[in-house]
Design an enzyme around this catalytic site. Sequence first.
Site, PDB file in Angstrom:
ATOM      1  N   LYS A 178       7.450  12.765   7.384  1.00 21.06           N
ATOM      2  CA  LYS A 178       6.339  12.585   6.506  1.00 21.06           C
ATOM      3  C   LYS A 178       5.020  12.642   7.329  1.00 21.06           C
ATOM      4  O   LYS A 178       5.121  11.794   8.066  1.00 21.06           O
ATOM      5  CB  LYS A 178       6.623  11.616   5.458  1.00 21.06           C
ATOM      6  CG  LYS A 178       6.503  10.327   5.941  1.00 21.06           C
ATOM      7  CD  LYS A 178       6.772   8.896   4.972  1.00 21.06           C
ATOM      8  CE  LYS A 178       6.687   7.871   5.904  1.00 21.06           C
ATOM      9  NZ  LYS A 178       5.612   7.333   6.322  1.00 21.06           N
ATOM     10  N   ASP A 188      10.527   4.544   8.148  1.00 25.30           N
ATOM     11  CA  ASP A 188       9.714   4.603   9.328  1.00 25.30           C
ATOM     12  C   ASP A 188      10.523   3.494  10.446  1.00 25.30           C
ATOM     13  O   ASP A 188       9.585   2.939  11.119  1.00 25.30           O
ATOM     14  CB  ASP A 188       8.296   4.572   9.363  1.00 25.30           C
ATOM     15  CG  ASP A 188       7.875   5.559   8.427  1.00 25.30           C
ATOM     16  OD1 ASP A 188       8.366   6.387   7.969  1.00 25.30           O
ATOM     17  OD2 ASP A 188       6.630   5.398   8.070  1.00 25.30           O
ATOM     18  N   CYS A 224       3.139   1.738   4.852  1.00 24.38           N
ATOM     19  CA  CYS A 224       4.082   2.995   4.622  1.00 24.38           C
ATOM     20  C   CYS A 224       5.031   2.371   3.401  1.00 24.38           C
ATOM     21  O   CYS A 224       5.498   3.360   2.401  1.00 24.38           O
ATOM     22  CB  CYS A 224       4.846   3.658   5.383  1.00 24.38           C
ATOM     23  SG  CYS A 224       3.708   4.594   6.560  1.00 24.38           S
TER      24      CYS A 224
HETATM   25  N1  TIU Z   1       5.112   3.340   8.833  1.00 24.88           N
HETATM   26  C1  TIU Z   1       3.942   2.687   8.668  1.00 24.88           C
HETATM   27  O1  TIU Z   1       3.643   1.760   8.031  1.00 24.88           O
HETATM   28  N2  TIU Z   1       2.812   3.440   9.378  1.00 24.88           N
HETATM   29  C2  TIU Z   1       1.876   2.603   9.739  1.00 24.88           C
HETATM   30  O2  TIU Z   1       0.777   3.107  10.281  1.00 24.88           O
HETATM   31  N3  TIU Z   1       1.664   1.265   9.719  1.00 24.88           N
HETATM   32  C3  TIU Z   1       0.838   0.417  10.184  1.00 24.88           C
HETATM   33  O3  TIU Z   1       0.964  -0.849   9.741  1.00 24.88           O
HETATM   34  N4  TIU Z   1      -0.080   0.851  11.281  1.00 24.88           N
END
Ligand code: TIU
Length: 226
Positions: free
Chosen positions: A130, A25, A163
């Site tokens: 995802k 991400d 994530c």
């Molecule tokens: N990629 C991921 O960690 N998505 C989130 O929403 N993370 C947060 O820490 N908000």
Amino acid sequence: MPSIAAQPYEYELPIESEIALIVIDMQRDFLEPGGFGEALGNDVELATAIVPTVKRLLEGCRAMNLSIFHTQEGHRSDLSDCPQSKLKRGRGNLAIGDPGKFGRILVLGEPGNEIIPELAPIPGEVLIPKPGKGAFYSTDLEVQLIARNVTHLLIAGVTTEVCVQTTMREANDRGYECLLVEDATASYFPEFKQATLEMVRAQSGIVGWTATTDQVLEGLRSWKEN
Ligand code: TIU
């Protein structure tokens, strides 16, 4: 046996199977002001700080011909793959699907959902969109790993305790040997990052290993020479 100097002990590298890097991400939504991360009330600078290290890791893994996966958290434009629970709780000053600075927040295909240009996938690398926090949930990641005979996963990206950790736990339960790259992952909460590093490697590596980018690249060099 080639290995990476890691915690809580050496991470042995495979001889008859493959290693993949998974970058979680590293998209504008979580790294740039005006995206989903900031909308949730976070300071994105903590996440942006790891970009040069992730780039070094990515380029090192490319040089070793590892399989490379990038994930991207996002939803279909009609939000039909976004549970009501996530919609309700995933709202700060903007909610998922709202128009933001870089298009609709956390929606696939919108500019804000793109992997940042410095880390963008190159031909041959796999991009896994995802809908959840874990990269195995409702994706074909596992099929892609099996097709490439991958048994070992090096994991980087954001955010460490959300994530990244969810993906690492999903992978661990599926039998993958997982190593979290300490300086190539970030949280909006430094104490949560630290706690995650400690909890994954506690109890003799209950979820896996941790090591720095330098340690990973050095271990991979010795693996390549074998
Ligand atoms: N990629 C991921 O960690 N998505 C989130 O929403 N993370 C947060 O820490 N908000």
